[in-house]
Motif scaffolding. Sequence first.
Motif, PDB file in Angstrom:
ATOM      1  N   ASP A 197       0.815  -1.216   0.000  1.00  0.00           N
ATOM      2  CA  ASP A 197       0.000   0.000   0.000  1.00  0.00           C
ATOM      3  C   ASP A 197       0.849   1.266   0.000  1.00  0.00           C
ATOM      4  O   ASP A 197       0.425   2.297  -0.521  1.00  0.00           O
ATOM      5  N   SER A 264      -3.838  -5.463  -0.954  1.00  0.00           N
ATOM      6  CA  SER A 264      -4.606  -5.244   0.275  1.00  0.00           C
ATOM      7  C   SER A 264      -6.079  -5.589   0.075  1.00  0.00           C
ATOM      8  O   SER A 264      -6.735  -6.096   0.998  1.00  0.00           O
ATOM      9  N   PRO A 270      -4.899  -3.828   5.274  1.00  0.00           N
ATOM     10  CA  PRO A 270      -3.739  -3.102   4.760  1.00  0.00           C
ATOM     11  C   PRO A 270      -2.496  -4.005   4.749  1.00  0.00           C
ATOM     12  O   PRO A 270      -2.388  -4.920   5.577  1.00  0.00           O
TER      13      PRO A 270
END
Length: 283
Positions: A197, A264, A270
């Motif tokens: 991410d 994710s 995440p």
Amino acid sequence: MIVVTGASGQLGRLVIKELLKKLPANEIVAAVRTPEKVADLAALGVQVRLADYAQPATLDAAFKGAAQLLLISSSEVGQRLPQHRNAIDAAKRAGVGLVAYTSVLRADTSPLGLAAEHKETEALLRASGLPHVVLRNGWYTENYLASVPTALQHGVYIGSAGEGKIASAARADYAAAAAAVLTGAGQAGKVYELAGDEAYTLTELAAEIARQSGKAVVYQNLPEADFKEALLGAGLPEHVAGLLSDSDAGVSKGGLFDDGHQLSRLIGRPTTTLATLVKAALA
């Protein structure tokens, strides 16, 4: 039944750990070159089968009865294509329902030299007619954190990535993605571009190491040839030094950056942060 090749390796073990959260152990097969290395998995009830990419007969036996197969790319760079061809041919003979292959981020357009064998393997899969899904894994953050002790010792983190952004993730994040795909429905035909991410430069990585360790660490950018020489000087084999220096140069061209967040979304959380992984490396 799900068969995981390379199951004694770091990624393979993590995939099996994730699968054990979802499936009975006897529905999971650890396919390995050295069965003794996974005695702990056998003790949990996981089936262990001999599988050597260079010996097709072992692959026929290992893949028998597989509904899904995770083909973890061979660690033998330069020999991957013939080894993967053997595995794909054996999967076809075994009538495997779905093959998931661990490729590299944007294999079809990547500037990284190591992408060539992945691109060719993806072509073999398409030509095979087997239902398959491609997991184009970005870099493992652990690849860079292996250099933390040396960086702390010398106060310098070296590379040739320039200010290229790296959207890496933890190896465990990629393992969770593989397990999600293997146990999910409707995966055939999909290509996942998997990356972390957050993205960082090696300058930012050095700064994070310095922040958490309390020691001065800076990033020193080197020409690719000089970085390779430094790696050779540190005792790395020629092919490994060449692979790492080429990959770093590829980073400077955007080869390990992606902001699509497919990883994710696939794992439902995440990806593991750089700060978390640096903390673990320092511990």
